[in-house]
Write an enzyme that holds these catalytic residues in place. Structure first.
Site, PDB file in Angstrom:
ATOM      1  N   HIS A   1      18.850  27.805  40.167  1.00  0.00           N
ATOM      2  CA  HIS A   1      18.991  29.389  40.785  1.00  0.00           C
ATOM      3  C   HIS A   1      20.392  29.836  41.229  1.00  0.00           C
ATOM      4  O   HIS A   1      20.545  30.989  41.159  1.00  0.00           O
ATOM      5  CB  HIS A   1      18.153  29.385  42.333  1.00  0.00           C
ATOM      6  CG  HIS A   1      17.620  30.774  42.398  1.00  0.00           C
ATOM      7  ND1 HIS A   1      18.800  31.370  43.387  1.00  0.00           N
ATOM      8  CD2 HIS A   1      16.747  31.264  42.466  1.00  0.00           C
ATOM      9  CE1 HIS A   1      18.369  32.060  44.170  1.00  0.00           C
ATOM     10  NE2 HIS A   1      17.368  32.467  43.349  1.00  0.00           N
TER      11      HIS A   1
ATOM     12  N   ALA B   1      10.620  20.038  35.017  1.00  0.00           N
ATOM     13  CA  ALA B   1       9.483  20.305  35.827  1.00  0.00           C
ATOM     14  C   ALA B   1       8.519  21.399  35.084  1.00  0.00           C
ATOM     15  O   ALA B   1       9.098  22.168  34.114  1.00  0.00           O
ATOM     16  CB  ALA B   1      10.655  20.711  36.995  1.00  0.00           C
TER      17      ALA B   1
ATOM     18  N   SER C   1      25.933   9.924  39.278  1.00  0.00           N
ATOM     19  CA  SER C   1      25.115   9.054  39.473  1.00  0.00           C
ATOM     20  C   SER C   1      24.350   7.898  38.134  1.00  0.00           C
ATOM     21  O   SER C   1      25.719   7.012  38.088  1.00  0.00           O
ATOM     22  CB  SER C   1      23.956   8.547  40.066  1.00  0.00           C
ATOM     23  OG  SER C   1      24.062   8.954  41.490  1.00  0.00           O
TER      24      SER C   1
ATOM     25  N   ALA D   1      12.940  33.581  34.085  1.00  0.00           N
ATOM     26  CA  ALA D   1      14.691  34.556  34.964  1.00  0.00           C
ATOM     27  C   ALA D   1      14.412  35.521  33.657  1.00  0.00           C
ATOM     28  O   ALA D   1      14.999  37.131  34.698  1.00  0.00           O
ATOM     29  CB  ALA D   1      15.233  33.144  34.066  1.00  0.00           C
ATOM     30  N   VAL D   2      14.059  35.726  32.505  1.00  0.00           N
ATOM     31  CA  VAL D   2      13.888  37.360  32.574  1.00  0.00           C
ATOM     32  C   VAL D   2      13.669  38.258  32.779  1.00  0.00           C
ATOM     33  O   VAL D   2      13.989  39.763  33.052  1.00  0.00           O
ATOM     34  CB  VAL D   2      13.587  37.452  30.409  1.00  0.00           C
ATOM     35  CG1 VAL D   2      13.485  38.965  29.685  1.00  0.00           C
ATOM     36  CG2 VAL D   2      13.884  36.553  29.745  1.00  0.00           C
ATOM     37  N   SER D   3      12.419  38.233  33.784  1.00  0.00           N
ATOM     38  CA  SER D   3      11.928  39.501  34.271  1.00  0.00           C
ATOM     39  C   SER D   3      12.543  39.489  35.617  1.00  0.00           C
ATOM     40  O   SER D   3      12.765  40.725  35.924  1.00  0.00           O
ATOM     41  CB  SER D   3      10.371  38.806  34.682  1.00  0.00           C
ATOM     42  OG  SER D   3      10.525  37.714  35.330  1.00  0.00           O
ATOM     43  N   TRP D   4      13.185  38.733  35.781  1.00  0.00           N
ATOM     44  CA  TRP D   4      14.545  38.857  36.935  1.00  0.00           C
ATOM     45  C   TRP D   4      15.743  39.397  37.019  1.00  0.00           C
ATOM     46  O   TRP D   4      16.141  40.473  38.042  1.00  0.00           O
ATOM     47  CB  TRP D   4      14.833  37.537  37.861  1.00  0.00           C
ATOM     48  CG  TRP D   4      13.471  36.884  38.525  1.00  0.00           C
ATOM     49  CD1 TRP D   4      12.777  36.172  37.624  1.00  0.00           C
ATOM     50  CD2 TRP D   4      12.445  37.547  40.193  1.00  0.00           C
ATOM     51  NE1 TRP D   4      11.399  36.133  39.108  1.00  0.00           N
ATOM     52  CE2 TRP D   4      11.757  36.958  40.835  1.00  0.00           C
ATOM     53  CE3 TRP D   4      13.660  38.160  41.371  1.00  0.00           C
ATOM     54  CZ2 TRP D   4      11.404  36.801  41.627  1.00  0.00           C
ATOM     55  CZ3 TRP D   4      12.995  38.327  42.484  1.00  0.00           C
ATOM     56  CH2 TRP D   4      12.043  36.984  42.170  1.00  0.00           C
ATOM     57  N   GLY D   5      15.988  39.759  35.179  1.00  0.00           N
ATOM     58  CA  GLY D   5      17.063  39.816  34.577  1.00  0.00           C
ATOM     59  C   GLY D   5      18.484  38.942  34.898  1.00  0.00           C
ATOM     60  O   GLY D   5      19.485  39.314  35.462  1.00  0.00           O
ATOM     61  N   LYS D   6      18.333  37.742  35.123  1.00  0.00           N
ATOM     62  CA  LYS D   6      18.431  36.514  35.551  1.00  0.00           C
ATOM     63  C   LYS D   6      18.736  35.780  33.875  1.00  0.00           C
ATOM     64  O   LYS D   6      20.311  35.427  33.471  1.00  0.00           O
ATOM     65  CB  LYS D   6      18.530  35.139  36.199  1.00  0.00           C
ATOM     66  CG  LYS D   6      17.863  35.320  37.230  1.00  0.00           C
ATOM     67  CD  LYS D   6      17.369  34.575  38.109  1.00  0.00           C
ATOM     68  CE  LYS D   6      17.375  35.800  39.073  1.00  0.00           C
ATOM     69  NZ  LYS D   6      15.993  34.231  40.553  1.00  0.00           N
TER      70      LYS D   6
ATOM     71  N   GLU E   1      29.592  11.467  45.029  1.00  0.00           N
ATOM     72  CA  GLU E   1      29.576  10.165  43.886  1.00  0.00           C
ATOM     73  C   GLU E   1      30.523  10.093  43.055  1.00  0.00           C
ATOM     74  O   GLU E   1      30.466   8.919  42.090  1.00  0.00           O
ATOM     75  CB  GLU E   1      27.648  10.770  42.759  1.00  0.00           C
ATOM     76  CG  GLU E   1      26.823  10.003  43.764  1.00  0.00           C
ATOM     77  CD  GLU E   1      26.448   8.520  44.158  1.00  0.00           C
ATOM     78  OE1 GLU E   1      27.283   8.189  43.556  1.00  0.00           O
ATOM     79  OE2 GLU E   1      25.717   8.504  45.622  1.00  0.00           O
TER      80      GLU E   1
ATOM     81  N   ASP F   1      10.882  27.351  41.310  1.00  0.00           N
ATOM     82  CA  ASP F   1      12.174  27.652  40.275  1.00  0.00           C
ATOM     83  C   ASP F   1      12.464  27.171  39.535  1.00  0.00           C
ATOM     84  O   ASP F   1      12.751  27.250  38.498  1.00  0.00           O
ATOM     85  CB  ASP F   1      13.163  28.367  41.226  1.00  0.00           C
ATOM     86  CG  ASP F   1      14.542  28.900  40.300  1.00  0.00           C
ATOM     87  OD1 ASP F   1      14.634  29.834  40.785  1.00  0.00           O
ATOM     88  OD2 ASP F   1      15.311  27.460  39.964  1.00  0.00           O
TER      89      ASP F   1
END
Length: 358
Positions: free
Chosen positions: A279, A300, A100, A315-320, A128, A307
């Site tokens: 995500h 945020a 936008s 995110a490191v804790s999730w393996g991302k 847009e 998220d």
């Protein structure tokens, strides 16, 4: 009893060996914007995070242009989307407000010159772009009254204004394309997905000012798993009554999206904004045990468990994101920093490479 002097002025650890000194740009040197931006790294607060983000993105670019091992080449060749990703597949995600706003031009520069490999965008960030090819968006004010704007047929996006007429033009442009896609679905057995639809729309718009025109030209996949959550969804809703039958397969797209990460030699994530786009990219990188490089830009906060507000370390804790990565988050409204980030990374590399080739 402890000596108050010793309590207040206790002995300090020497920081000089492991920490840079805080310093800022000296305007007595004149105005040098390049040096000014370089000085952000030692300024502190979010300016220092901005400097760290420049370093992290430049690492992605350097890795992308490194020679590839035989194993990396073999892995890249398994990707069903034929394009040269180099030694690092760079994911770019952004929310609709980035299209936008005038930052659309900066994103277009990246895809026009093949600097990123995969886009993830919310629905508004798709429509847009096409709407701006048909009619302009205008500057307004954050304080304009919704009641008055509604009477005038004007929609407000922050301090931007979009006339309802723009969406009418969009409907007139997109409906014949939907009709043709339905014919091809029935007669050619085409299984349409959101990414295939975006690719087709990029072809049909045939306008070099469009982000998705260049994604079409350079075969850069664009994923929008919530494509119906916007004006395109409105148009599909109306079309389902006037000419029913068109279908979009999101399962084929999640397989293709995740495989952009699985079949990558290395990956970098640049995520402008939060929510779905953040995500979706992070989760795809979970499939390869995390991204090698990562930069987030949003406003945020982490206290609510969202998220969008989740830090890179979460995110490191999730393996991302990989454990050996040095991810960066800039807490900032993105229109302020995205042009500067691109200037110090992708644009600088682009023009320095052109200069070297002369």
């Amino acid at each position: 009893m402890s000596n108050p002097h010793d309590i207040v002025l206790g002995k300090s650890k020497d920081l000089s060996a492991d920490h840079e000194q805080v310093s800022g740009y000296d305007f007595n040197q004149g105005i040098d914007y390049d040096k000014l931006l370089d000085s952000y790294a030692t300024t502190g607060f979010q300016a220092t995070n901005f400097g760290a983000a420049i370093t992290e993105i430049n690492k992605m670019i350097a890795k992308k242009h490194e020679p590839m091992s035989e194993d990396a080449i073999s892995k890249n060749e398994l990707n069903p989307i034929a394009r040269d990703r180099g030694n690092c597949t760079i994911f770019l995600g952004f929310t609709s407000n980035m299209v936008s706003a005038g930052t659309r031009a900066h994103i277009r520069f990246l895809v026009q010159h093949n600097m990123v490999d995969c886009l993830v965008v919310s629905a508004g960030g798709i429509e847009e772009d096409f709407i701006k090819c048909l009619a302009p968006t205008f500057l307004g004010d954050f304080e304009l009254k919704g009641k008055e704007l509604r009477k005038e047929g004007i929609n407000r996006i922050g301090n931007l204004l979009v006339p309802n007429d723009n969406y009418c033009k969009f409907e007139n442009w997109i409906n014949p394309i939907f009709d043709q896609m339905l014919i091809e679905q029935k007669e050619g057995n085409i299984n349409w997905t959101p990414s295939k639809m975006i690719h087709r729309l990029g072809k049909e718009i045939n306008d070099p000012s469009s982000v998705y025109y260049w994604c079409y030209k350079n075969n850069i996949p664009v994923f929008s798993p919530a494509l119906t959550d916007g004006s395109i969804g409105d148009m599909l809703y109306f079309h389902s009554y006037t000419n029913p039958g068109l279908k979009l397969d999101i399962i084929e797209d999640i397989r293709l999206m995740n495989n952009q990460a699985v079949y990558a030699a290395n990956t970098g994530m640049i995520i402008i904004g939060g929510g779905l786009i953040k995500h979706h990219i992070c989760n795809a990188n979970l499939m390869r045990n995390g991204a090698n490089y990562s930069v987030f830009v949003n406003t945020a906060q982490p206290f609510d468990g969202s998220d969008s507000g989740a830090t890179p370390d979460e995110a490191v804790s999730w393996g991302k994101i990989r454990m050996d990565c040095k991810p960066v988050k800039i807490y900032c409204e993105a229109t302020l920093v995205l042009p500067l980030l691109i200037a110090k990374t992708f644009a600088r590399h682009h023009y320095s490479t052109k200069q070297e080739s002369k």
